[in-house]
Design a protein around this motif. Structure first.
Motif, PDB file in Angstrom:
ATOM      1  N   THR A   7       0.834  -1.188   0.000  1.00 29.47           N
ATOM      2  CA  THR A   7       0.000   0.000   0.000  1.00 29.47           C
ATOM      3  C   THR A   7       0.874   1.244   0.000  1.00 29.47           C
ATOM      4  N   LEU A   8       0.551   2.155  -0.882  1.00 34.41           N
ATOM      5  CA  LEU A   8       1.236   3.441  -0.961  1.00 34.41           C
ATOM      6  C   LEU A   8       0.410   4.421  -0.128  1.00 34.41           C
ATOM      7  N   ARG A   9       0.823   4.611   1.092  1.00 28.15           N
ATOM      8  CA  ARG A   9       0.050   5.406   2.041  1.00 28.15           C
ATOM      9  C   ARG A   9       0.074   6.879   1.680  1.00 28.15           C
ATOM     10  N   LYS A  10      -1.116   7.475   1.751  1.00 25.96           N
ATOM     11  CA  LYS A  10      -1.275   8.911   1.494  1.00 25.96           C
ATOM     12  C   LYS A  10      -0.570   9.319   0.195  1.00 25.96           C
ATOM     13  N   ASN A  11      -0.916   8.622  -0.864  1.00 21.61           N
ATOM     14  CA  ASN A  11      -0.206   8.764  -2.133  1.00 21.61           C
ATOM     15  C   ASN A  11      -0.917   9.648  -3.153  1.00 21.61           C
ATOM     16  N   ALA A  12      -2.154  10.012  -2.902  1.00 24.95           N
ATOM     17  CA  ALA A  12      -2.884  10.806  -3.891  1.00 24.95           C
ATOM     18  C   ALA A  12      -3.860  11.740  -3.190  1.00 24.95           C
ATOM     19  N   VAL A  13      -4.256  12.755  -3.930  1.00 21.67           N
ATOM     20  CA  VAL A  13      -5.289  13.670  -3.444  1.00 21.67           C
ATOM     21  C   VAL A  13      -6.447  13.580  -4.427  1.00 21.67           C
ATOM     22  N   LYS A  14      -7.631  13.278  -3.910  1.00 17.81           N
ATOM     23  CA  LYS A  14      -8.835  13.214  -4.745  1.00 17.81           C
ATOM     24  C   LYS A  14      -9.968  13.918  -4.010  1.00 17.81           C
ATOM     25  N   ASN A  15     -10.573  14.865  -4.688  1.00 20.18           N
ATOM     26  CA  ASN A  15     -11.665  15.650  -4.093  1.00 20.18           C
ATOM     27  C   ASN A  15     -11.257  16.254  -2.747  1.00 20.18           C
ATOM     28  N   GLY A  16     -10.020  16.714  -2.668  1.00 21.37           N
ATOM     29  CA  GLY A  16      -9.536  17.369  -1.466  1.00 21.37           C
ATOM     30  C   GLY A  16      -9.156  16.435  -0.326  1.00 21.37           C
ATOM     31  N   LYS A  17      -9.230  15.122  -0.562  1.00 20.90           N
ATOM     32  CA  LYS A  17      -8.869  14.158   0.480  1.00 20.90           C
ATOM     33  C   LYS A  17      -7.593  13.427   0.093  1.00 20.90           C
ATOM     34  N   ILE A  18      -6.756  13.191   1.070  1.00 23.26           N
ATOM     35  CA  ILE A  18      -5.528  12.428   0.846  1.00 23.26           C
ATOM     36  C   ILE A  18      -5.872  10.949   1.032  1.00 23.26           C
ATOM     37  N   ILE A  19      -5.550  10.146   0.014  1.00 21.98           N
ATOM     38  CA  ILE A  19      -5.950   8.741   0.045  1.00 21.98           C
ATOM     39  C   ILE A  19      -4.787   7.801  -0.273  1.00 21.98           C
ATOM     40  N   ASP A  20      -4.970   6.556   0.141  1.00 21.90           N
ATOM     41  CA  ASP A  20      -3.988   5.509  -0.123  1.00 21.90           C
ATOM     42  C   ASP A  20      -4.222   4.905  -1.506  1.00 21.90           C
ATOM     43  N   MET A  21      -3.154   4.341  -2.048  1.00 19.99           N
ATOM     44  CA  MET A  21      -3.233   3.582  -3.293  1.00 19.99           C
ATOM     45  C   MET A  21      -2.565   2.241  -3.055  1.00 19.99           C
ATOM     46  N   LYS A  22      -2.926   1.276  -3.850  1.00 19.46           N
ATOM     47  CA  LYS A  22      -2.278  -0.031  -3.765  1.00 19.46           C
ATOM     48  C   LYS A  22      -1.390  -0.215  -4.978  1.00 19.46           C
ATOM     49  N   MET A  23      -0.323  -0.981  -4.808  1.00 15.79           N
ATOM     50  CA  MET A  23       0.605  -1.263  -5.908  1.00 15.79           C
ATOM     51  C   MET A  23       0.463  -2.724  -6.296  1.00 15.79           C
ATOM     52  N   TYR A  24       0.206  -2.945  -7.583  1.00 13.49           N
ATOM     53  CA  TYR A  24       0.134  -4.287  -8.162  1.00 13.49           C
ATOM     54  C   TYR A  24       1.105  -4.351  -9.332  1.00 13.49           C
ATOM     55  N   SER A  25       1.671  -5.541  -9.575  1.00 10.87           N
ATOM     56  CA  SER A  25       2.540  -5.689 -10.734  1.00 10.87           C
ATOM     57  C   SER A  25       2.347  -7.042 -11.387  1.00 10.87           C
ATOM     58  N   LEU A  26       2.717  -7.076 -12.664  1.00 12.29           N
ATOM     59  CA  LEU A  26       2.697  -8.296 -13.447  1.00 12.29           C
ATOM     60  C   LEU A  26       4.051  -8.385 -14.119  1.00 12.29           C
ATOM     61  N   ILE A  27       4.729  -9.516 -13.934  1.00  6.03           N
ATOM     62  CA  ILE A  27       6.068  -9.718 -14.477  1.00  6.03           C
ATOM     63  C   ILE A  27       5.980 -10.596 -15.712  1.00  6.03           C
ATOM     64  N   LYS A  28       6.700 -10.240 -16.760  1.00  3.07           N
ATOM     65  CA  LYS A  28       6.626 -10.939 -18.034  1.00  3.07           C
ATOM     66  C   LYS A  28       6.870 -12.432 -17.896  1.00  3.07           C
ATOM     67  N   GLU A  29       7.882 -12.839 -17.177  1.00  5.80           N
ATOM     68  CA  GLU A  29       8.196 -14.272 -17.068  1.00  5.80           C
ATOM     69  C   GLU A  29       7.053 -15.049 -16.444  1.00  5.80           C
ATOM     70  N   ASN A  30       6.309 -14.430 -15.524  1.00  7.37           N
ATOM     71  CA  ASN A  30       5.166 -15.103 -14.893  1.00  7.37           C
ATOM     72  C   ASN A  30       4.045 -15.315 -15.916  1.00  7.37           C
ATOM     73  N   VAL A  31       3.850 -14.357 -16.822  1.00  8.99           N
ATOM     74  CA  VAL A  31       2.820 -14.477 -17.847  1.00  8.99           C
ATOM     75  C   VAL A  31       3.211 -15.582 -18.821  1.00  8.99           C
ATOM     76  N   LEU A  32       4.464 -15.595 -19.246  1.00 13.02           N
ATOM     77  CA  LEU A  32       4.919 -16.597 -20.210  1.00 13.02           C
ATOM     78  C   LEU A  32       4.887 -18.007 -19.631  1.00 13.02           C
ATOM     79  N   LEU A  33       5.118 -18.128 -18.318  1.00 10.74           N
ATOM     80  CA  LEU A  33       5.108 -19.433 -17.675  1.00 10.74           C
ATOM     81  C   LEU A  33       3.717 -19.827 -17.196  1.00 10.74           C
ATOM     82  N   GLY A  34       2.759 -18.920 -17.338  1.00 12.53           N
ATOM     83  CA  GLY A  34       1.400 -19.208 -16.911  1.00 12.53           C
ATOM     84  C   GLY A  34       1.211 -19.173 -15.395  1.00 12.53           C
ATOM     85  N   LEU A  35       2.043 -18.415 -14.701  1.00 11.68           N
ATOM     86  CA  LEU A  35       1.947 -18.319 -13.235  1.00 11.68           C
ATOM     87  C   LEU A  35       0.944 -17.273 -12.822  1.00 11.68           C
TER      88      LEU A  35
END
Length: 74
Positions: free
Chosen positions: A46-74
């Motif tokens: 979680t990226l704490r206090k990472n953005a401002v939306k409608n005047g509120k400071i909010i958290d964001m989540k970080m997700y990733s996809l790695i190429k080797e995992n896609v190619l291996l079907g993981l």
């Protein structure tokens, strides 16, 4: 949505030299987080206090996809 994310990521990995795709949905957006997870993205933290939306400071989540995992079907 999940299928669209999968197809776009597969295209990007097959047509470029990118090895990592990441997304940062708002932490409260459970539907977006779930769609990413179903598409194979892994939650990294979680990226704490990472953005401002409608005047509120909010958290964001970080997700990733790695190429080797896609190619291996993981």
């Amino acid at each position: 949505m999940t299928e669209a994310v999968k197809q776009i990521c597969e295209f990007v990995f097959s047509e470029s030299d990118m090895i990592r795709i990441y997304a940062e949905p708002f932490a409260y957006n459970e539907a977006s987080c779930r769609a990413l997870e179903k598409a194979g993205f892994q939650y990294e933290g979680t990226l704490r206090k990472n953005a401002v939306k409608n005047g509120k400071i909010i958290d964001m989540k970080m997700y990733s996809l790695i190429k080797e995992n896609v190619l291996l079907g993981l």
